[in-house]
Structure formats: C-alpha cells, structure tokens
Design an enzyme around this catalytic site. Structure first.
Site, PDB file in Angstrom:
ATOM      1  N   GLU A 418     -31.894   4.528  39.683  1.00 36.30           N
ATOM      2  CA  GLU A 418     -32.107   4.901  38.276  1.00 36.30           C
ATOM      3  C   GLU A 418     -31.194   4.135  37.325  1.00 36.30           C
ATOM      4  OE1 GLU A 418     -34.387   6.666  37.020  1.00 36.30           O
ATOM      5  OE2 GLU A 418     -35.068   8.152  38.468  1.00 36.30           O
ATOM      6  N   GLU A 488     -37.920   8.939  47.104  1.00 35.45           N
ATOM      7  CA  GLU A 488     -37.647  10.359  46.873  1.00 35.45           C
ATOM      8  C   GLU A 488     -38.987  11.049  46.726  1.00 35.45           C
ATOM      9  OE1 GLU A 488     -34.940  11.133  43.567  1.00 35.45           O
ATOM     10  OE2 GLU A 488     -33.702   9.432  44.145  1.00 35.45           O
TER      11      GLU A 488
HETATM   12  C1  IPT Z   1     -34.177  11.568  40.633  1.00 32.35           C
HETATM   13  C2  IPT Z   1     -32.826  11.009  40.972  1.00 32.35           C
HETATM   14  O1  IPT Z   1     -32.934   9.760  41.547  1.00 32.35           O
HETATM   15  C3  IPT Z   1     -32.043  11.887  41.882  1.00 32.35           C
HETATM   16  O2  IPT Z   1     -30.707  11.466  41.849  1.00 32.35           O
HETATM   17  C4  IPT Z   1     -32.160  13.306  41.485  1.00 32.35           C
HETATM   18  O3  IPT Z   1     -31.679  13.456  40.191  1.00 32.35           O
HETATM   19  C5  IPT Z   1     -33.587  13.699  41.509  1.00 32.35           C
HETATM   20  O4  IPT Z   1     -34.309  12.925  40.631  1.00 32.35           O
HETATM   21  C6  IPT Z   1     -33.807  15.127  41.078  1.00 32.35           C
HETATM   22  O5  IPT Z   1     -33.052  16.042  41.754  1.00 32.35           O
HETATM   23  S1  IPT Z   1     -34.521  11.046  38.999  1.00 32.35           S
HETATM   24  C7  IPT Z   1     -35.804  12.001  38.304  1.00 32.35           C
HETATM   25  C8  IPT Z   1     -35.866  11.722  36.841  1.00 32.35           C
HETATM   26  C9  IPT Z   1     -37.124  11.714  38.872  1.00 32.35           C
END
Ligand code: IPT
Length: 956
Positions: A418, A488
């Site tokens: 990010e 993710e």
């Molecule tokens: C995404 C991040 O990469 C991770 O660090 C964490 O924040 C996660 O989301 C949520 O728990 S960023 C999100 C804007 C998709």
C-alpha cells in the site's frame, strides 16, 4: 537571532537511511565465532521530545543508576504499567500531521543504556560488530562515548563495526530511540505504533579471516533431478555438504543428484562455509523458482498458495517475539494445511524464516515499506515517487534481500504494501531483480504490474477473480501474461471470513489463479488488566481504527478461531468424496509435490452420529493430481431405522516435524441412509384452567399462550427472533459501496422488534398463538404463528412465518429464542465441534458432540454473533431435549443477543440468571465485508414464508 542550546536532532527528519552502519549482508550465526547477546534489562529514560536531554548519558562514567529499566527486546509503551506512554493503533492514517519529512515536536524518545563486560574467553584478535535486528523507528548509537551512527528502517538489521572500541569490562552501550522520524512515513502499516528496541541486540566477534557476506545459490533441475550449488562469498573459502559429498571452493558451481526443497517436502542439506577464520553452518534447500507459461513454477511445477499474512504479534510483548512463539506460529500453520506466508508488511525476525525453511512454507518476504496514509491526499508527496527518498527505499530493499537471501523458503520479494506507485518502487524492483534474478518480485499496489512478476490484488470479489481466471479481465499487455494471486483476501475480522470455499473452488478451477493469502494470521489484541484484550481507542488515542486490528485467524492468545479451522478444511490437500449408496470413496491428491505415502486413511461408520465401527482404508500412494476410487467395506450391521453415514479421514501415518502421528489432514463424510423426521401424533387436547393452559407435558400462560414449563423445566417462552449481534463483517467497512446489511438491519429496527399478540386459540388438537412481529416506524412485519401439539409426552412447536410489507433486506437470523433457568452441559447430534454459518460451514462435521454453555462461545475480541452449530438434529441441555424438523442452527449463551451486541469487550459480558437458547431455521451468511465482499447472494437469508418445527421433551 536564534541559536540552539539543545542537541541537534536533524537526523530524525532526514530522509536518508542513516549513517555509520555497515553495508547489509546475510544474517547468520557462526559455529565458532563468539557472540554476546545484549538482550536483557537496560536502563531507560523517557523524554517527551527528541531534544529534551543532551547526549551526556552516552559518555563513559555517566551514572544511569536511578533510571527506570526496560527489557530489550521490547517496546517501552508495553512496559512500565503505562508510565512510558501507550500504544496507538491506526490503520492507514498517520497519527501526526502529514508534512514529510517532518514529525511532531512531541516525539517520545527513549534513552537506553546497557553496561556490559566481555566474557573472559572473548578473543583479543579480530574485530567485532554490533547488530541491532530491529528498532522502531530511529536510533542513534554510542559505544563507550563514541558515536557509531544513526539509522532508520525499523524491521531491518543494522550493524556497526565496534572492534576498536571494546574493552574487557565496563563497556557502555547507549542508544537513543525516537518514536517518530522521517522513517515513520515509510512505516504506515496497519498495526500498533510501538517504539523501542524490539528485536535482539548482539555483539558478534569477527575473527580475522571470518566470513563476510555470502550468497547460497542452490537450484534444482527437475528434468535431471540434479541440483546445482554455488556459494558466492566475499571472503574466499570452501563449501562442504557431507551428505552430497560436496567440497568445493566458494564461487565454484557443483552439480549433483539431490532431493529438492519444497514447502511440502522441505529437504534441507546441512553444509558449511569454511573461511580462514570461521565456520558458518548452511542449510541448503535446492529449488528453482521461475515464471514460465504465465505461471509461477517451482521445480517445474505450478504451485498453489494456501497462505496467510503474518504480522509479528504477541499480546504482551507486541512485535518482540520469542523463538517459541515463532515456532508455535509455524506449527499452527502447518497443522492447519497452510503452505505459504506473506510476511506482511516487513521482514520478520530472521529465526521465523529458518522455521519456514525447516518445516516448509513458501514465503513472500515483504519489505518494511508502506505509505498508505498519503492516499488521503491523492498520493501527493508520496515518498515512493520522490527521488529524495529513493536512497532510503533502496536501503530498505537491500537490507531485506541481503539479510534473507539464503532462505530457500523465500520465493518472492515484495516491495512493500500500500504505497501507491512511483519511481522509487521501480528503482527497488530493478535493484532486486538485478541482485537476485532467481526469485520473483511482488507488489500489489500497481495493477499494471510495471515492476512485478505477478498480478496481485487484495480483496477482489469472487466474480472478478473468476474473470481474471478466465483471462477476461483485460489490463496491460504485461499483466495479461502474468499469473494471479490474492495477496490478501478473506478478511478474518471477528466472525468469519465467509466465502473461502467459494474462492478455493475458483483457485482450483483456473490455472492462472495461484491462490492467496488470508488477511491475517493473528488478532493484535493487547493484553489489558480490565478489558481482557485492548484494541484501537482503548488507550485514549486521538485517532484510531478500533478493532480493525483484531482480524486474525487466531485469537491474541493463539487459540485457533473457527476461521482457521474452516480454512484448514477448505485447503485440505486431499479431497475425499464419496457415494454412501454404492460404498465407494474417491480420493484425490491435491498436493503440488508430495504423493500420499505419508498419510494413512481410516473409515468409520456412524449410526445417528455414533461411531459403530472403524477401520483402516487402503489408498494407493497417489501422485499429485491423481485420483483413485476406493471401495469401502460392507456397512456394519446395526438396528435399522437410524441415520447412517461414512466418515473417511486422512491422517499422518507417522509423526512429522510439525505434527504427531494420527494428526488429521483431511476428511470427508457421506450419508448412507437419511434421517427420519421426528413425528409427534397430535393426540393430546389443550385444556384451559384459570391461569394456565396445559397440553401434554407443557403448561402455558392462559392469557398470552406463552409456554411456561415443559415437564419440570421452567422456560422463558420461545418467541420469534431475527436479531443477531452484528458481526464485523455484517457491519462492513465504511468504504464499501455494496449494501452493508448490519447497518440496514439496525436502521430497520430488527434489533427492537415488537411482538403483538393477535390470538390465543385452543383447538381440538393444538394450541395456536397468532402474533405479528415488527419494528417501530416501519410497515414491514412478520406474521408469526406458533402451533403447539402433543402426544402426551412430547411437545411439538411449529412456527410459521409470513413476511408482510416490502422487505428489502435479508434477515440476520430466523428462529426462536427461549430462556432456561439452568443449563450447563450441552450434548448434540449435528455439525460440530465448532461454530458454523452458511458460508463458513465446510469444517462442520456431523456427529455427536458435547460441550458446555460457556465453551460454546467463541471469544471474538469485540463481542458479536458467534457460536452457532449447524445441521443440528437434536440438542440436550438444561433437562430438555429438542429435536428439529428440519435440522436447525443452535446457540446458547448466558446473556442476550442484545447484551452481546452492546458489549465492546468480552469483559463487558457477565452471565445473567438465564441461559438464552436460539434455535434457528436460518442464518444470514457471514462474508468478508469488513474488508472485502459481503456474503454471496446464495447465502442470503431472504425474508420469505417459512415453516419449521421443534419437538421438546425432558431428558430426566
Ligand atoms: C489492507 C492492508 O494491506 C492491510 O495492511 C490491512 O490494513 C487490511 O487491508 C485490512 O485489515 S488495505 C485495505 C484498504 C484494502
């Protein structure tokens, strides 16, 4: 005119990575060179600003005897019982004004002093290096009054040459640590801000002729079965691998037949690098990672990531993890069928990578870089697109790659998380590709994939993932050639994530989809004396993101949450499907490399959930991708009439490094004969007296028709219940554009439904109670009829629900809730042992289970709906037996759903006098909307006409 009397702290806001540190190199522990751990108790003084105190504390002879103490490794805000400030949690917002590279004047600064003697056997010759494995966020270091330098890059190692400065006794190591620095702009990961010297501090003797940096290249040629080893070393020497009869000079390649390394078969060869002054143990894994045919291939095979994102976390120690905790993480991952980990969002403690090598996990090693907060200003001034910061970015890339390059488990380098897009990222990628062409580069933030070898996304919805799998997603030419991963997905916040099985089906159906990494491994709850586990806001932070930091597959104490159990089943490496009627089971090997020889198979046969016979099942040692149909034995004889099923399990045939013999790896169940629905002849006639109506074993309030007792058991009458304490996924993230039902449910008042009594009717064979259940302010309602019948012994309740008005939202749940004065032990026949919801039910196994009301609760850090058991045929608790027609969802707790909803922490929940039991005909899906898609429409609980029954009897 102005002049300063305070120390210069310009370095704090300097965008450069620092000065004085040695060039980065491989991290290793020598076999023979001495080292001295400087972990332990250090003297500590906290100041409110960077320049509050002068530097005299670093001088020899300074008396820090009246300072406080902290433990190193550690974070000072987690020590001192609050005397040293507190943690701050923000997701992506910087907790200070965004004005790079400036940081606030209020800049908690911890001066640390450690006085040490050299051990008596510390050699006089050679040099020495002082290594810091992790300090957040900026440190300035002195030894014996001489300044060594300063550095940033919190989760990266920094070494200083100190040989000249050491004395046999009374060495004074002084470290000034600033919480905020220019480096903080590069470390905006979604986690607690936790200053301190949080990883080891070590003094390393460097004998004359010791090894410096070295790079182990160990590739595998799957066409020949040979591995090629070449160890490039700054200092010439020899490389020996006794098991392979290798003894070659550094820099010289050697090719021999080897067993390759993979996450499934983590074969490591012990070797040694021998230089004139030192012996360094090597653990060599031969494997080749390439991008070929648009796929990530290791040793010639496309792999499928079944991964998780791991932050380092311990509820008391923060990111200062001990070895046992790291090992526990890897063991838990292996035992739950995971094969990959992304070290979100920074390189972990190096010992964690040793464990990944040893026990077998694919690793995406991610650089300590995130600038997410710049998104609030449309990425203006983003350091990754500003050349002034590029040296810092390259320094971070180099410190990661150089430190970790000798780990076979690492298949990808990740630039960070990010951070938008920019020239700095491109520079990092170019440098990494040049330095290590034998691994691939990952970064999610650039969907055009300019710098990367994989198209990576986070939280893409199922339909988009399917399109990507079908190559219908478009994108740049480069991207279209690349494989896809979800770095993710499956946001494991609170109850959930739902929909994992649906993702896995897509991953397995399309070659281009090479799996993903659940967000995330562990809830970052901070152990708290009053709150149990604290989350954002619990320390009075001015800006915070609440419990968004508790979104792991394991609870803060590392107990697996139902999400992990579900994931284990969804990604199991053996598929076991069967046909109960013809008595065959189809076994499919879903490993990428391993055959099934490490597994033993067992069958068992259940009648009404009770195992009546079990035995071994002989399954061939199938190669990856192969299937076999295996005949089950003749079903055991048993009394007819029961519900029967087969259960087949794949277990470890013998103990492994990560689990004991008989550990269950995979399972399948298939019904043989179906369940008979409970039948109750409506032969009894309700009788009314002054105050009571009696019917069979039950008594009711004559005026309201409310059930009062069944046999001797007093109850609070069952009533329709549609409310559940919204889960984090029901509430959804505020940025979601899809409907967030948790919000709508509240808007439409489903948490405050009113029950209007329309009629109590005594018939010949039934007591009928007619009601309308509806929220204030809205026209929608649920016409609800309770029909009670009995055969004199058992009592049947049939609930009919007819929605009225224009229902535009699904229901949270649909069923009845009633109260019991007493209940503790619970037995049931149905899905278990853990909780399940419509889209999180893969791991729910049909059988006989027992528990207690307290143990039925799932301890989500922020209380919310939890604990439902699926497919329940019958349950016994509090002196009652309840059979369902059809099967139902069961939950019971010592507080109401409204109290559960109101609680912020588990400690807010105190048992009342009543055990509240929910018997649900339906539950709405869970989804992953706290940071992803909501439940797929097929898991919606639509407001539709429904009828369902329960049969009550007493167990005494
Ligand atoms: C995404 C991040 O990469 C991770 O660090 C964490 O924040 C996660 O989301 C949520 O728990 S960023 C999100 C804007 C998709």
């Amino acid at each position: 005119m102005s002049f300063r009397t305070t120390p210069s702290v310009d370095y704090v806001e300097d965008v450069s990575p620092g000065r004085g540190a040695l060039a980065p190199r491989a991290w290793y522990a020598s076999s023979d060179a001495k080292s001295l751990s400087l972990n332990g108790s250090w003297r500590f003084r906290l100041s409110a600003t960077a320049d509050a105190e002068d530097e005299s504390f670093a001088e020899e002879g300074y008396d820090a005897g009246d300072w406080a103490e902290v433990t190193v490794p550690g974070h000072w805000v987690l020590q001192g019982d609050g005397a040293f400030g507190s943690p701050i949690y923000t997701n992506h917002l910087y907790p200070f004004p965004v004005d790079p590279p400036h940081v606030p004047t209020e800049n908690p600064t911890g001066d640390h002093v450690r006085v040490f003697d050299l051990p008596a056997d510390w050699p006089a010759d050679g040099g020495a290096v002082l290594r810091f494995d992790g300090v957040e966020s900026c440190a300035r270091v002195w030894l014996n009054g001489t300044e060594l330098g300063e550095f940033k890059g919190s989760r990266l190692p920094h070494e200083f040459a100190v040989g000249e400065l050491l004395k046999p006794a009374g060495n004074v190591l002084a470290v000034r640590v600033h919480q905020w620095s220019a480096g903080s702009y590069l470390e905006d990961q979604d986690q607690w801000w936790l200053p301190g010297i949080f990883r080891d501090v070590t003094l390393l003797h460097r004998p004359t002729g010791s090894a410096g940096d070295f790079f182990v290249h160990a590739s595998y040629d799957h066409t020949t079965g040979e591995g090629t080893l070449r160890v490039d070393s700054d200092v010439d020497g020899r490389v020996s691998v006794p098991a392979l009869d290798i003894d070659v000079a550094t820099g010289e390649p050697v090719t021999v037949a080897v067993e390759p390394w993979s996450a499934e078969t983590p074969k490591l060869y012990d070797g040694e690098l021998i230089t004139a002054g030192e012996r360094v143990p090597l653990r060599i894994g031969f494997r080749t990672v390439v991008l070929e045919d648009g796929l990530i291939k290791v040793n010639g095979k496309a792999i499928l990531f079944k991964g998780v994102n791991r932050h380092e976390w311990h509820p008391e120690k923060g990111r200062a993890l001990d070895l046992a905790t790291m090992r526990e993480d890897v063991l838990l991952m292996k035992r739950h069928n995971l094969n990959a980990v992304r070290t979100s969002h920074y390189p972990p403690h190096p010992a964690f990578l040793d464990l990944c090598d040893e026990l077998g996990l694919w690793v995406i090693d991610e650089c300590d870089l995130e600038t997410h907060g710049f998104t609030e200003q449309a990425w203006r001034d983003n350091p990754v697109d500003d050349d002034r910061w590029t040296p810092a970015l390259l320094d971070r890339a180099a410190r990661m790659v150089e430190r970790d390059k000798n780990h076979p488990s690492i298949v990808f380098w990740s630039l960070g998380n990010e951070a938008g897009t920019g020239r700095g990222l491109t520079a990092m990628a170019e440098w990494i590709h040049g330095r290590d062409p034998e691994r691939l580069v990952h970064y999610e933030g650039d969907w055009d994939c300019r710098d990367t070898d994989v198209y990576s996304r986070m939280y893409a919805f199922h339909d988009e993932v399917e399109k990507i799998g079908q190559r219908l997603d478009g994108g740049t030419h480069k991207r279209r050639e690349l494989p896809f991963i979800q770095c993710e997905y499956g946001h494991a916040m609170g109850n959930g994530p739902g929909g994992l099985a649906d993702y896995q089906r897509l991953f397995e159906a399309h070659d281009r989809l090479q799996g993903g990494f659940i967000w995330e491994w562990i809830d970052h709850g901070v152990k708290h004396p009053e709150l149990g586990y604290a989350y954002g806001g619990d320390f009075g932070e001015e800006l915070h993101d609440g419990n968004f930091v508790c979104d792991g597959l394991i609870f803060p104490d590392r107990r697996p949450s139902p999400g992990l159990v579900e994931y284990k089943k969804v990604i199991e490496p053996v598929r076991i499907e069967g046909d109960g009627a013809d008595g065959t089971v189809r076994v499919t090997n879903k490993y990428d490399f391993a055959d099934l020889s490490a597994l033993a198979f067992e069958w068992s046969y259940q009648v009404d959930g009770e195992t009546v016979e079990a035995g071994a099942l002989s399954v061939p040692a199938l190669a990856p991708g192969e299937s076999a149909d295996v005949k089950l034995p003749e079903p055991p004889s048993h009394e007819s009439g029961g519900e029967t099923q087969w259960t087949v399990r794949a277990v470890l045939a013998s103990g492994t490094a990560w689990a004991p013999k008989d550990h269950v790896v995979a399972w399948g169940q298939f019904p043989v004969s179906a369940r008979q629905s409970p039948a109750v002849a409506a032969s009894d006639r309700p009788a009314a007296s002054d105050r009571l109506i009696t019917l069979g074993p039950a008594s009711f309030d004559a005026r309201t028709g409310a059930l009062k007792t069944i046999g001797g058991v007093e109850v609070t009458a069952p009533r329709l219940d549609v409310w559940r304490a919204p889960t984090d996924n029901d509430d959804g993230a505020e940025w979601q554009t899809d409907t967030r039902f948790g919000m709508l449910w509240r808007k439409y008042g489903l948490h405050r439904m009113r029950h209007r009594l329309d009629a109590v009717e005594l018939g010949d064979d039934a007591l009928t109670v007619r009601t309308r259940v509806a929220p204030a302010a809205w026209e929608v309602g649920l016409a609800t009829v309770y029909r009670w019948t009995s055969d004199g012994e058992r009592l049947r309740l049939t609930v009919s629900v007819t929605p009225e008005g224009d229902w535009t939202v699904p229901l949270p749940r649909l069923g009845v809730r009633f109260g019991l004065a007493q209940a503790d032990a619970v037995r049931w026949f149905g899905g278990g042992p853990g909780e399940a919801y419509p889209d999180t039910r893969t791991a729910s196994m049909v059988g006989r289970w027992q528990s207690t009301v307290d143990e039925l609760q799932t301890p989500y850090v922020r209380p919310q709906e939890n604990g439902a058991r699926a497919d329940v045929r019958w349950v016994e608790l509090g002196g009652l037996r309840i059979e369902g027609d059809p099967e139902f969802w069961f939950s019971a707790r010592r507080w109401t759903n409204e109290q559960l909803d109101a609680a912020r922490h588990l400690t807010d929940l105190t048992p009342g006098d009543t055990v509240w039991v929910n018997l649900d005909h339906g539950q709405h899906g869970i989804g992953s909307q706290s940071c992803g898609p909501g439940p797929l429409p097929r898991y919606f609980l639509k407001a539709e006409p429904a009828e369902f029954s329960f049969v009550f009897s007493t167990t005494e």
